[in-house]
Design a protein around this motif. Structure first.
Motif, PDB file in Angstrom:
ATOM      1  N   ALA A 122       9.105  -1.151   7.486  1.00 46.35           N
ATOM      2  CA  ALA A 122       8.115  -1.476   6.468  1.00 46.35           C
ATOM      3  C   ALA A 122       6.794  -0.775   6.797  1.00 46.35           C
ATOM      4  O   ALA A 122       6.419  -0.667   7.964  1.00 46.35           O
ATOM      5  N   ASN A 123       6.139  -0.299   5.762  1.00 43.12           N
ATOM      6  CA  ASN A 123       4.806   0.255   5.973  1.00 43.12           C
ATOM      7  C   ASN A 123       3.822  -0.898   5.988  1.00 43.12           C
ATOM      8  O   ASN A 123       3.509  -1.483   4.958  1.00 43.12           O
ATOM      9  N   MET A 124       3.330  -1.249   7.175  1.00 40.36           N
ATOM     10  CA  MET A 124       2.507  -2.451   7.323  1.00 40.36           C
ATOM     11  C   MET A 124       1.019  -2.170   7.116  1.00 40.36           C
ATOM     12  O   MET A 124       0.183  -3.046   7.304  1.00 40.36           O
ATOM     13  N   ARG A 125       0.708  -0.928   6.787  1.00 38.25           N
ATOM     14  CA  ARG A 125      -0.697  -0.611   6.597  1.00 38.25           C
ATOM     15  C   ARG A 125      -1.300  -1.499   5.504  1.00 38.25           C
ATOM     16  O   ARG A 125      -0.734  -1.601   4.422  1.00 38.25           O
ATOM     17  N   TYR A 126      -2.389  -2.113   5.784  1.00 40.33           N
ATOM     18  CA  TYR A 126      -3.050  -3.029   4.835  1.00 40.33           C
ATOM     19  C   TYR A 126      -2.071  -4.080   4.320  1.00 40.33           C
ATOM     20  O   TYR A 126      -2.145  -4.524   3.184  1.00 40.33           O
ATOM     21  N   GLU A 127      -1.103  -4.432   5.144  1.00 44.37           N
ATOM     22  CA  GLU A 127      -0.153  -5.496   4.823  1.00 44.37           C
ATOM     23  C   GLU A 127       0.661  -5.222   3.569  1.00 44.37           C
ATOM     24  O   GLU A 127       1.212  -6.125   2.965  1.00 44.37           O
ATOM     25  N   GLY A 128       0.710  -3.985   3.126  1.00 40.47           N
ATOM     26  CA  GLY A 128       1.501  -3.660   1.939  1.00 40.47           C
ATOM     27  C   GLY A 128       0.923  -4.214   0.655  1.00 40.47           C
ATOM     28  O   GLY A 128       1.630  -4.383  -0.335  1.00 40.47           O
ATOM     29  N   VAL A 129      -0.400  -4.463   0.661  1.00 39.11           N
ATOM     30  CA  VAL A 129      -1.010  -5.049  -0.540  1.00 39.11           C
ATOM     31  C   VAL A 129      -1.261  -3.970  -1.592  1.00 39.11           C
ATOM     32  O   VAL A 129      -1.286  -2.782  -1.297  1.00 39.11           O
ATOM     33  N   ALA A 130      -1.464  -4.472  -2.817  1.00 37.39           N
ATOM     34  CA  ALA A 130      -1.847  -3.552  -3.886  1.00 37.39           C
ATOM     35  C   ALA A 130      -3.330  -3.309  -3.781  1.00 37.39           C
ATOM     36  O   ALA A 130      -4.114  -4.233  -3.579  1.00 37.39           O
ATOM     37  N   ARG A 131      -3.735  -2.037  -3.851  1.00 37.11           N
ATOM     38  CA  ARG A 131      -5.165  -1.738  -3.803  1.00 37.11           C
ATOM     39  C   ARG A 131      -5.589  -1.261  -5.174  1.00 37.11           C
ATOM     40  O   ARG A 131      -4.828  -0.620  -5.888  1.00 37.11           O
ATOM     41  N   ARG A 132      -6.836  -1.565  -5.509  1.00 36.74           N
ATOM     42  CA  ARG A 132      -7.340  -1.214  -6.830  1.00 36.74           C
ATOM     43  C   ARG A 132      -7.082   0.260  -7.125  1.00 36.74           C
ATOM     44  O   ARG A 132      -6.647   0.638  -8.204  1.00 36.74           O
ATOM     45  N   SER A 133      -7.308   1.092  -6.098  1.00 30.87           N
ATOM     46  CA  SER A 133      -7.217   2.531  -6.323  1.00 30.87           C
ATOM     47  C   SER A 133      -5.820   2.969  -6.711  1.00 30.87           C
ATOM     48  O   SER A 133      -5.631   4.009  -7.297  1.00 30.87           O
ATOM     49  N   GLN A 134      -4.826   2.141  -6.346  1.00 31.95           N
ATOM     50  CA  GLN A 134      -3.466   2.569  -6.643  1.00 31.95           C
ATOM     51  C   GLN A 134      -2.911   1.856  -7.861  1.00 31.95           C
ATOM     52  O   GLN A 134      -1.738   1.967  -8.192  1.00 31.95           O
ATOM     53  N   THR A 135      -3.776   1.070  -8.489  1.00 33.48           N
ATOM     54  CA  THR A 135      -3.332   0.258  -9.597  1.00 33.48           C
ATOM     55  C   THR A 135      -3.875   0.763 -10.929  1.00 33.48           C
ATOM     56  O   THR A 135      -3.168   0.871 -11.904  1.00 33.48           O
ATOM     57  N   TYR A 136      -5.167   1.073 -10.941  1.00 30.23           N
ATOM     58  CA  TYR A 136      -5.794   1.513 -12.177  1.00 30.23           C
ATOM     59  C   TYR A 136      -6.138   2.987 -12.092  1.00 30.23           C
ATOM     60  O   TYR A 136      -6.541   3.468 -11.052  1.00 30.23           O
ATOM     61  N   SER A 137      -6.011   3.694 -13.186  1.00 29.36           N
ATOM     62  CA  SER A 137      -6.532   5.059 -13.173  1.00 29.36           C
ATOM     63  C   SER A 137      -6.822   5.508 -14.600  1.00 29.36           C
ATOM     64  O   SER A 137      -6.471   6.588 -15.004  1.00 29.36           O
TER      65      SER A 137
END
Lengths: 556, 394
Positions: free
Chosen positions: A33-48
């Protein structure tokens, strides 16, 4: 935006890799698992969609941040190729200096503006971009990370456990979980329990280190920027002759400093036993001390403006390099000096026709910094200064001029009136006097002005500095350092122990320092019958190494 | 006291060498077992003990010299470079017990020795402090910076160890060229030291009269035989040889000569080893480090950077700024040394971001550790000696 509902019932924001609650991987993504930032959704990867989203996404990228760092790094290095304008010898014209000293490259350096690189608009822009990147990238990560770590559940999905780098499983019946708990607590882990499952965690605050140090950096950069606002930064310079008092700029004429004495001390080859060899090797004597014995004065409250100012003595201080005189946020630094500046000429008159006794009385002093313009003598002689050039030169038009008020090359035009002449109506004997200069400027001289004595004085050069941005810089720097230490010397470690279908799963994660995590797990496993754990990254790498070896063998 | 300090440094050097040998034995002699079949190879422990003893002796040198000269001995090239070597051994002594990795010792100790040997090529006599350096911040700022750089240097040693372990030497590639260049650089430094000591012992000096860049006649002293001589140079001392070629007037011919000697010496050493082994020099080392766990070495190099970076920042930037505010009236002035300290800081900051966020582990990370150390050495040697600035003390 749609929420993604995990099988545990938790609604995750769109773009989540690992369920915020149970950790179940929501997207297939490799063996670990990629544990970076706990695998959370970040704003930058959600909206564009909007422009703001696009800007946000741009600056939130660590890749962009690294590019900014690398650009600053590379451009900064260019600025050290040749000296910056502030470090070239004073009085040199930069337009000529760079070409003269460094040839074509120097000319190019100057033409491209690299002689003032660190205050160029594009360098400032890079620094500003770094600041923006710091803010956005931090916010983009901090907020969801904080939420995820706050919300994390003890019981994790089995797939989450299996995808951890440090993982092991075995039969659960014979493990001593109470013993494990005690051992974890003895290692100062915080242990949470839920349905017989354990989550042991320590050093979570280390995760905030990067955000703390970024805040510190931003404050530091803001502090640096504030310098450009009027009144925040004072950078002035004052020359003071020995025995003189000068007003200190930036104090509204309230403070004065007096130079009682200026000293330059040298190392003595004879005295300095241990330094003798080094001193002999140097061509010039080595200075051991520059010092101004200064007194600080303040204008008295009572003294009315316009009247003779009364100065109240505040303190004495020996200003040396590394020991500035500081008062009310202003510091005076020893930065320059001038030894043996001309200060006073004493003259007499000589004559071949007039008796000596008559001229004995005619002795006059000219203070080169504030000359008296008229001299009357009892025996009827009068001397007048027609013009005084403290730092004489002849301009391009052939006019005599002075460069400044500093008596480096003084010329005085005197008019001497013997007793029988009337200064009102007649012209006296006019001559120009300087150091080894004595020219008659009109005809018929019976007297000659002769220099009897020269007085010299030492002058100290002090920098006057007040920097209101310092407190902000200090706060920023301190926060930065605290954050750096917080993030570097503590590590976030978590150990999950979970019972599932009669099997015991053990998984561990550390944000760094896996070595210590493995040691901790080894420690708690001792005598508690926990299943053995493996570093799955090691295994992965071994597989790859074997694979590449086999390929080599095959190709042969 | 002053002589004592020199002796102590010499002893420390010997102990570091002993540590190197012990670590080498601990690796090559690992298969020796005693009668009971237990591993009897205690060389790793002896190596560590030697390193600790070397550190103690080096610290004693430091204290003795401090007492003798009356200020912290970190004020010129010899003193600072020596302090850097000592700091690296200090960092090793702290990090070794965590990982107990003898390979790290084998790669660290020679670097420590090389740094100290290089330092001794600069004038070693005590020099009086100029006014700007007369401050307690001298030792606060410089010692902290040295310790930070010493820890970062462990990252370099571990990085090189990683590269030697992992690079495929059977094929010619850029990586092989890169690691071989590192080996050559280290060997050229060895050559520089050996040539310097050799001609120093033979008391070689020659004086030339030459025409300098201002068109004036001047004299220059050579401590090595001239491969290249000064512009229109003429030998005026009794001893010495005539140059093979003359340099134009705007080049410091004695420095070029020294660099040439080092490069030639380095090439000779490197070439000898290259043909002796019939394979790349680093490749010849590879069998020695076959049993190294790459994960561990990667983590050591990363941890060295993670531990050293805050210390370096504190000493090289924060304390530096505080002192600059006191001595030079402003905390930051874009002096070349300041800029290069900033560049070093930015570089390691980029390294940490690449590693944490972009997953640059293993080989990429190891190369960055090497470049970082190159930056530190550049800032020490080139910025001090070649780029003029406020920090040019040596």
């Amino acid at each position: 935006m749609n929420k993604e509902t995990c099988e545990c019932g938790h609604k995750n924001p769109y773009g989540t890799y690992l369920c915020e609650s149970c950790g179940k991987p929501l997207k297939e993504d490799g063996r670990l698992a990629n544990m970076r930032y706990e695998g959370v959704a970040r704003r930058s990867q959600t909206y564009s969609r909007s422009v703001i989203d696009k800007i946000w996404n741009f600056f939130s990228s660590v890749k962009v941040g690294i590019w900014i760092i690398v650009l600053i790094l590379l451009t900064s290095s260019i600025g050290t190729l040749f000296p910056q304008e502030m470090y070239i010898p004073p009085g040199e014209d930069p337009a000529l200096y760079y070409a003269q000293e460094y040839g074509i490259l120097g000319q190019l350096y100057y033409d491209l503006g690299f002689h003032n690189l660190y205050s160029s608009w594009w360098y400032m822009l890079l620094i500003a971009a770094l600041g923006i990147s710091l803010v956005i990238a931090s916010l983009d990560r901090f907020v969801p990370l904080y939420r995820a770590l706050k919300k994390q559940r003890v019981t994790r999905h089995a797939a989450f456990m299996k995808k951890q780098r440090v993982y092991g499983e075995g039969i659960s019946s014979n493990a001593d979980l109470e013993g494990v708990k005690d051992k974890l607590k003895s290692k100062r882990y915080k242990v949470r329990e839920e349905n017989g499952n354990l989550l042991a965690e320590k050093g979570r605050f280390a995760r905030w280190g990067p955000y703390v140090n970024h805040i510190g950096l931003i404050i530091f950069l803001i502090g640096g920027m504030l310098r450009f606002f009027p009144g925040m930064y004072l950078d002035d310079y004052v020359w003071i002759r020995e025995g003189e008092t000068e007003v200190i700029s930036g104090t509204d004429g309230e403070y004065f400093v007096e130079n009682n004495e200026f000293l330059v001390e040298l190392y003595d080859e004879q005295d300095e036993d241990i330094f003798q060899e080094a001193l002999m090797r140097e061509d010039a004597p080595v200075v051991s001390n520059y010092q101004t014995n200064a007194s600080l004065y303040k204008r008295s409250e009572g003294g009315s403006i316009g009247s003779e100012t009364e100065l109240e003595h505040i303190k004495d201080h020996d200003i040396r390099v590394n020991e500035p005189l500081t008062f009310e946020g202003i510091s005076l630094y020893q930065v320059d000096y001038k030894i043996n500046e001309l200060s006073n000429f004493t003259f007499t008159l000589e004559s071949e026709t007039v008796e000596e006794e008559q001229l004995e009385e005619v002795v006059f002093n000219v203070d080169l910094n504030d000359p008296q313009m008229h001299y009357d003598f009892d025996n009827g002689y009068q001397v007048e200064i027609i013009e005084y050039f403290p730092n004489f030169y002849v301009s391009d038009d052939g006019e005599p001029m002075t460069m400044n008020r500093v008596p480096d090359n003084p010329r005085i035009i005197f008019e001497v009136f013997p007793p029988d002449t009337d200064p009102e109506t007649e012209t006296g004997e006019i001559s120009m006097i300087g150091v080894q200069v004595n020219e008659a400027l009109n005809e018929g001289h019976e007297h000659r002005i002769s220099m009897q004595d020269v007085e010299l004085v030492d002058v100290t050069g002090l920098t006057v500095r007040r920097d209101h941005t310092l407190p902000i810089i200090i706060v920023g720097g301190s926060i930065f350092m605290v954050g750096l230490i917080q993030g570097s010397y503590w590590h976030h470690r978590r150990i999950w122990i979970q019972q599932k279908d009669g099997r015991l799963l053990v998984a561990g994660h550390a944000n760094k320092n896996w070595h210590a995590l493995k040691n901790d797990i080894a420690f708690i496993s001792e005598g508690t019958n926990l299943p053995e754990v493996h570093d799955q990254l090691d295994e992965e790498e071994k597989i790859e190494e074997d694979k590449s070896k086999m390929n080599e063998g095959g190709s042969r | 006291m002053f002589e004592l300090s020199s002796t102590l440094l010499f002893v420390a050097f010997g102990l570091y060498m002993a540590a190197t040998i012990f670590f080498a034995v601990s690796i090559t002699g690992k298969k020796f077992k005693n009668r009971r079949g237990l591993e009897a190879n205690k060389s790793g422990l002896f190596g560590y003990i030697s390193a600790v003893a070397g550190l103690i002796s080096a610290l004693a040198y430091f204290v003795a010299r401090w007492l003798a000269v009356g200020y912290a001995p970190v004020s010129n090239m010899f003193e600072y470079t020596t302090a850097l070597g000592i700091a690296m051994s200090l960092a090793f002594v702290i990090i070794y017990p965590i990982y107990k990795n003898n390979y790290l010792g084998l790669f660290t100790m020679p670097v420590v020795m090389l740094i100290i040997a290089y330092a001794s090529m600069f004038p070693v006599e005590a020099q009086p402090l100029i006014p700007a350096l007369q401050s307690n911040w001298l030792f606060i700022h410089v010692i902290t910076t040295a310790i930070g750089q010493g820890i970062l240097a462990i990252g370099f040693a571990a990085g090189v160890l990683y590269l030697v372990r992992m690079i495929d030497f059977t094929k010619a590639s850029k990586k092989v060229k890169g690691i071989e260049f590192i080996m050559f650089t280290l060997l050229a430094t060895v050559a520089y030291v050996m040539i310097g000591i050799g001609f120093g012992a033979a008391d070689y000096t020659a004086t030339f009269e030459y025409v300098n860049e201002f068109g004036e006649t001047a004299e220059i002293d050579y401590v090595l035989p001239p491969i290249v001589g000064p512009n229109e140079g003429e030998l005026v001392s009794e001893q010495g040889f005539n140059p093979v070629i003359s340099m134009p007037e705007f080049i410091r011919s004695d420095d070029v000569n020294t660099v040439l000697w080092s490069v030639l010496g380095g090439l000779l050493l490197y070439g000898g080893l290259r043909f002796g082994f019939r394979k790349p020099v680093a490749g010849a080392l590879q069998p020695l480090v076959r049993n190294v766990n790459p994960q561990t070495v990667d983590e050591i190099s990363y941890r060295a950077i993670a531990i050293g970076f805050p210390v370096f920042t504190l000493g090289g930037l924060i304390f530096a700024m505080i002192w600059a505010q006191i001595a030079w009236t402003r905390f930051w002035g874009w002096d070349p040394k300041e800029v290069w300290a900033l560049i070093t800081f930015l570089f390691y900051a980029a390294y940490l971001h690449l590693r944490l966020s972009r997953g640059w582990h293993g080989e990429k990370s190891a190369w960055l550790c090497v470049i970082g150390f190159a930056l530190i050495m550049f800032n020490l040697i080139f910025v001090n000696l070649i780029i003029a600035g406020l920090h040019s003390y040596a």
